[in-house]
Design a protein around this motif. Structure first.
Motif, short mmCIF file in Angstrom:
data_model
loop_
_atom_site.label_atom_id
_atom_site.label_comp_id
_atom_site.label_asym_id
_atom_site.label_seq_id
_atom_site.Cartn_x
_atom_site.Cartn_y
_atom_site.Cartn_z
N ALA A 40 -9.61 -7.47 0.46
CA ALA A 40 -8.19 -7.18 0.36
C ALA A 40 -7.92 -5.76 0.84
O ALA A 40 -8.80 -4.90 0.78
N ALA A 41 -6.68 -5.52 1.28
CA ALA A 41 -6.27 -4.22 1.79
C ALA A 41 -5.12 -3.68 0.96
O ALA A 41 -4.17 -4.41 0.65
N ALA A 42 -5.24 -2.41 0.59
CA ALA A 42 -4.22 -1.76 -0.24
C ALA A 42 -3.66 -0.55 0.49
O ALA A 42 -4.40 0.36 0.86
N GLY A 43 -2.35 -0.54 0.68
CA GLY A 43 -1.69 0.57 1.36
C GLY A 43 -1.30 1.65 0.39
O GLY A 43 -0.15 2.07 0.35
N PHE B 231 -5.91 -0.48 10.42
CA PHE B 231 -6.89 -0.77 9.38
C PHE B 231 -7.32 0.49 8.66
O PHE B 231 -7.48 0.49 7.44
N SER B 232 -7.47 1.56 9.40
CA SER B 232 -8.04 2.77 8.82
C SER B 232 -7.14 3.43 7.79
O SER B 232 -7.57 4.32 7.07
N SER B 233 -5.88 3.02 7.70
CA SER B 233 -4.99 3.64 6.73
C SER B 233 -4.99 2.95 5.37
O SER B 233 -4.30 3.38 4.46
N TYR B 234 -5.77 1.88 5.22
CA TYR B 234 -5.79 1.10 3.99
C TYR B 234 -7.09 1.32 3.22
O TYR B 234 -8.17 1.37 3.81
N ALA B 235 -6.94 1.37 1.91
CA ALA B 235 -8.12 1.22 1.07
C ALA B 235 -8.51 -0.26 1.11
O ALA B 235 -7.64 -1.14 1.15
N MET B 236 -9.81 -0.53 1.10
CA MET B 236 -10.29 -1.91 1.19
C MET B 236 -11.10 -2.25 -0.04
O MET B 236 -11.96 -1.48 -0.47
N GLY B 237 -10.82 -3.42 -0.59
CA GLY B 237 -11.51 -3.83 -1.79
C GLY B 237 -12.12 -5.21 -1.67
O GLY B 237 -11.74 -6.00 -0.78
N LEU C 9 -8.33 4.89 -5.24
CA LEU C 9 -9.27 3.77 -5.30
C LEU C 9 -8.70 2.70 -6.24
O LEU C 9 -9.09 2.62 -7.42
N PRO C 10 -7.80 1.90 -5.75
CA PRO C 10 -7.16 0.91 -6.63
C PRO C 10 -8.12 -0.19 -7.06
O PRO C 10 -8.89 -0.72 -6.25
N ILE C 11 -8.08 -0.55 -8.33
CA ILE C 11 -8.90 -1.65 -8.84
C ILE C 11 -8.06 -2.82 -9.33
O ILE C 11 -8.60 -3.90 -9.55
N PHE D 248 -2.12 -3.79 -6.62
CA PHE D 248 -2.02 -2.73 -5.61
C PHE D 248 -2.35 -3.23 -4.20
O PHE D 248 -2.14 -2.51 -3.23
N TYR D 249 -2.87 -4.43 -4.10
CA TYR D 249 -3.34 -4.94 -2.81
C TYR D 249 -2.25 -5.77 -2.14
O TYR D 249 -1.66 -6.67 -2.73
N ASP D 250 -2.03 -5.45 -0.86
CA ASP D 250 -0.94 -6.06 -0.11
C ASP D 250 -1.39 -7.27 0.71
O ASP D 250 -0.59 -8.18 0.97
N TYR D 251 -2.63 -7.27 1.12
CA TYR D 251 -3.12 -8.33 2.00
C TYR D 251 -4.46 -8.84 1.49
O TYR D 251 -5.29 -8.05 1.00
N TRP D 252 -4.67 -10.15 1.64
CA TRP D 252 -5.88 -10.80 1.14
C TRP D 252 -6.48 -11.69 2.22
O TRP D 252 -5.76 -12.34 2.98
N GLY D 253 -7.81 -11.72 2.25
CA GLY D 253 -8.51 -12.67 3.10
C GLY D 253 -8.61 -14.02 2.43
O GLY D 253 -8.18 -14.21 1.29
#
Length: 123
Positions: free
Chosen positions: A96-99, A28-34, A103-105, A109-114
């Motif tokens: 969402a998580a972006a690898g 988890f810690s390697s992803y930017a979270m949005g 700071l992706p907006i 850029f996001y790979d995974y979504w809740g």
């Protein structure tokens, strides 16, 4: 990465809510979270993002000064504290998580979504 968002609900204008997004799977810690939000009939829009380290954040103008994004990498969780809520904040909120670095907006850029959690603000 699997993401599970929670904390949505019904609140009056001027109130507050705190959303949580619990992550499992890869580091988890390697992803930017949005956080994003979506109203029926409209595109999903960016709300806030936090870097993997938690050191930097960025907000949409519409929520700046009212919302705060934070993360606890030890708990694999990202939060969205929402204060001074307005009826126009009503939406389904997605984490969402972006690898990627920075700071992706953009959604791309996001790979995974809740799965989303509904926030309803009454006037």
């Amino acid at each position: 990465v699997q993401l599970l968002a929670s904390g949505g609900g019904l609140v009056q204008a001027g109130g507050f809510l705190r959303l949580s997004c619990a992550a499992s799977g890869r580091t988890f810690s390697s992803y930017a979270m949005g956080w994003f939000r979506q109203v029926p009939g409209k595109e999903r829009e960016f709300v806030a993002v936090i870097m993997w380290s938690g050191g930097s954040t960025y907000y949409a103008d519409s929520v700046k000064g009212r919302f705060t994004i934070s993360r606890d990498n030890a708990k694999n969780t990202v939060y969205l504290q929402m204060n001074s809520l307005k009826p126009e904040d009503t939406a389904v909120y997605y984490c969402a998580a972006a690898g990627t670095t920075g700071l992706p907006i953009a959604r791309a850029f996001y790979d995974y979504w809740g799965q989303g959690t509904l926030v309803t603000v009454s006037s």
